[in-house]
Design an enzyme around this catalytic site. Sequence first.
Site, PDB file in Angstrom:
ATOM      1  N   CYS A 125       0.955  -1.183   0.072  1.00 45.30           N
ATOM      2  CA  CYS A 125      -0.019   0.096  -0.025  1.00 45.30           C
ATOM      3  C   CYS A 125       0.741   1.414   0.019  1.00 45.30           C
ATOM      4  O   CYS A 125       0.226   2.423  -0.111  1.00 45.30           O
ATOM      5  CB  CYS A 125      -0.963  -0.091   1.219  1.00 45.30           C
ATOM      6  N   HIS A 267      -2.736   7.307   2.897  1.00 45.27           N
ATOM      7  CA  HIS A 267      -3.116   5.915   2.349  1.00 45.27           C
ATOM      8  C   HIS A 267      -4.455   5.745   2.998  1.00 45.27           C
ATOM      9  O   HIS A 267      -4.549   5.701   4.088  1.00 45.27           O
ATOM     10  CB  HIS A 267      -2.172   5.042   2.367  1.00 45.27           C
ATOM     11  N   ASN A 297     -10.064   0.073   1.054  1.00 42.89           N
ATOM     12  CA  ASN A 297      -8.866   0.284   0.918  1.00 42.89           C
ATOM     13  C   ASN A 297      -8.395  -0.337  -0.526  1.00 42.89           C
ATOM     14  O   ASN A 297      -8.508  -1.461  -0.672  1.00 42.89           O
ATOM     15  CB  ASN A 297      -7.930  -0.466   1.948  1.00 42.89           C
TER      16      ASN A 297
HETATM   17  O1  UT7 Z   1      -3.595  -0.982   3.966  1.00 46.26           O
HETATM   18  C1  UT7 Z   1      -2.447  -1.777   4.601  1.00 46.26           C
HETATM   19  C2  UT7 Z   1      -2.579  -1.320   6.172  1.00 46.26           C
HETATM   20  N1  UT7 Z   1      -3.821  -1.820   6.578  1.00 46.26           N
HETATM   21  C3  UT7 Z   1      -4.413  -1.450   7.843  1.00 46.26           C
HETATM   22  O2  UT7 Z   1      -4.038  -0.408   8.027  1.00 46.26           O
HETATM   23  C4  UT7 Z   1      -5.491  -2.146   8.323  1.00 46.26           C
HETATM   24  C5  UT7 Z   1      -5.347  -2.031   9.824  1.00 46.26           C
HETATM   25  N2  UT7 Z   1      -6.280  -2.793  10.523  1.00 46.26           N
HETATM   26  C6  UT7 Z   1      -7.704  -2.382  10.645  1.00 46.26           C
HETATM   27  O3  UT7 Z   1      -8.155  -1.436   9.862  1.00 46.26           O
HETATM   28  C7  UT7 Z   1      -8.346  -2.972  11.780  1.00 46.26           C
HETATM   29  O4  UT7 Z   1      -7.671  -3.691  12.541  1.00 46.26           O
HETATM   30  C8  UT7 Z   1      -9.566  -4.125  11.229  1.00 46.26           C
HETATM   31  C9  UT7 Z   1     -10.542  -3.266  10.313  1.00 46.26           C
HETATM   32  C10 UT7 Z   1      -8.998  -4.895  10.265  1.00 46.26           C
HETATM   33  C11 UT7 Z   1     -10.158  -4.644  12.122  1.00 46.26           C
HETATM   34  O5  UT7 Z   1     -10.671  -3.792  12.985  1.00 46.26           O
HETATM   35  P1  UT7 Z   1     -10.462  -3.826  14.775  1.00 46.26           P
HETATM   36  O6  UT7 Z   1     -11.113  -3.001  15.323  1.00 46.26           O
HETATM   37  O7  UT7 Z   1      -8.800  -4.037  14.812  1.00 46.26           O
HETATM   38  O8  UT7 Z   1     -11.065  -5.172  15.067  1.00 46.26           O
HETATM   39  P2  UT7 Z   1     -10.321  -6.519  15.791  1.00 46.26           P
HETATM   40  O9  UT7 Z   1      -9.455  -7.094  14.764  1.00 46.26           O
HETATM   41  O10 UT7 Z   1      -9.725  -6.233  17.048  1.00 46.26           O
HETATM   42  O11 UT7 Z   1     -11.487  -7.676  16.003  1.00 46.26           O
HETATM   43  C12 UT7 Z   1     -12.559  -7.085  17.055  1.00 46.26           C
HETATM   44  C13 UT7 Z   1     -13.609  -8.290  16.982  1.00 46.26           C
HETATM   45  C14 UT7 Z   1     -13.188  -9.563  17.073  1.00 46.26           C
HETATM   46  O12 UT7 Z   1     -14.263 -10.253  17.729  1.00 46.26           O
HETATM   47  P3  UT7 Z   1     -13.669 -10.790  19.193  1.00 46.26           P
HETATM   48  O13 UT7 Z   1     -12.687 -11.701  19.154  1.00 46.26           O
HETATM   49  O14 UT7 Z   1     -13.552  -9.618  20.032  1.00 46.26           O
HETATM   50  O15 UT7 Z   1     -15.047 -11.492  19.543  1.00 46.26           O
HETATM   51  C15 UT7 Z   1     -13.005  -9.930  15.507  1.00 46.26           C
HETATM   52  O16 UT7 Z   1     -13.472 -11.409  15.395  1.00 46.26           O
HETATM   53  O17 UT7 Z   1     -14.374  -7.824  15.682  1.00 46.26           O
HETATM   54  C16 UT7 Z   1     -14.443  -9.176  15.083  1.00 46.26           C
HETATM   55  N3  UT7 Z   1     -14.615  -8.872  13.752  1.00 46.26           N
HETATM   56  C17 UT7 Z   1     -15.796  -8.788  13.000  1.00 46.26           C
HETATM   57  N4  UT7 Z   1     -16.991  -8.621  13.412  1.00 46.26           N
HETATM   58  C18 UT7 Z   1     -17.713  -8.212  12.468  1.00 46.26           C
HETATM   59  C19 UT7 Z   1     -13.644  -8.898  12.612  1.00 46.26           C
HETATM   60  N5  UT7 Z   1     -14.051  -8.618  11.618  1.00 46.26           N
HETATM   61  C20 UT7 Z   1     -15.463  -8.507  11.568  1.00 46.26           C
HETATM   62  C21 UT7 Z   1     -16.409  -8.129  10.776  1.00 46.26           C
HETATM   63  N6  UT7 Z   1     -17.543  -8.138  11.132  1.00 46.26           N
HETATM   64  N7  UT7 Z   1     -16.128  -8.058   9.414  1.00 46.26           N
END
Ligand code: UT7
Length: 364
Positions: A125, A267, A297
């Site tokens: 990215c 980005h 993204n």
């Molecule tokens: O482009 C290159 C660089 N990329 C980035 O910068 C992306 C960076 N990361 C992010 O944008 C975020 O980390 C994500 C959007 C990928 C995820 O968001 P988050 O707030 O960090 O969520 P998380 O991974 O900490 O997950 C929190 C909860 C989890 O459930 P539990 O374990 O708390 O029960 C996940 O399983 O949210 C759950 N979860 C979802 N729930 C509903 C993960 N994806 C989803 C989803 N819908 N699509």
Amino acid sequence: MPVHTSSTFAPAAVLCGVAGWVPPRVVTNDELAARLDTDDTWIRTRTGIRRRHIAGPGQATSDLAVEAGQLALRNAGFDAVGTDPVDAVIVTTTTPDRPCPATAPAVAARLGLRQAAAFDVGAVCTGFVYGLATAAGLIASGVAARVLLIGADTYSSIVDPLDRANAIIFGDGAGAVVLRAGDSDEPGAVGHFDLGSDGTHEDLIMVAAGGSRRRSEGGQLARAERHFAMRGNEVYRHAVTRMAASARATLSGAGRKIDDVDHFVPHQANLRILHSVADDLGLPRERCVANVDAVGNTGAASIPLALADAAARRVIRPGDRLLLTAFGGGLTWGSCLLTWPELPPPTRPYDPIVPYDTGVDAPS
Ligand code: UT7
């Protein structure tokens, strides 16, 4: 690593054309929620994304790149057909048409550019900022007088459609700029750069198989190895700290302050990341250009697509001072400064979302 491209180098690379293009198919959060264990509210509040554009069957990265490249050449006042208005074509992508050859030569040929040098740059990215630095180097060294730089990605080709964590984030698209040789103090000159990487974290963003490390012999690869994988939470934290540090390094290297920046063009990873970086830098959020709500993204396409959209909407105007900052797999990051030049406003790359309200949560 600070890379000095100020007045000690001549000529400078000057932006003289911009465009963005996305495939017509729109995928809304509700459409994803119909097949994945997710919902519109989670996606919107955790990422700011409302929809993304996805390539149709048989539509490859080069197809998107050609569309954006053609529009950028037109925006720069060049008619590609039958002429060679640029000396080099750089395509930056994580999703090339195939492992070999590079995607850029085919793009150049389809644009009618028969003589131009053509090659790909891979920095995930961060690719567009690395590509800008590469183009600036070609121009500064006299190898090229004009360069077409295209960021294009078709993440739908590597993201598992059943992976709710990644399928909601990524979209397909392309953005392009034309750069010409000019003076470092004229509008459009691509300014001071900061580029960096930390390969000790290569495992945070990865497609594990298909290259020389994990070979796809006999087609026996596990589903997870074939697809894009990201440790989102850790990437999130790196993204905020690395982007803020890179933006600061660029400003200090150029002797500038954050108050000198009219628009921060990061980005488009996640709206919460963009706002956290803006807050960290002490930059009012309204000066942060964001279109992640409409396109998700789009990898290497995200900064030029955001530039094209903001220029088309007249949000970015001639004379405005821009700070571009990217972050991606590798890990890689990079920033540079740019004063927006006089250009015909490009065509809007996609229909706007009305009303413009992402409904995103405050950053945690
Ligand atoms: O482009 C290159 C660089 N990329 C980035 O910068 C992306 C960076 N990361 C992010 O944008 C975020 O980390 C994500 C959007 C990928 C995820 O968001 P988050 O707030 O960090 O969520 P998380 O991974 O900490 O997950 C929190 C909860 C989890 O459930 P539990 O374990 O708390 O029960 C996940 O399983 O949210 C759950 N979860 C979802 N729930 C509903 C993960 N994806 C989803 C989803 N819908 N699509």
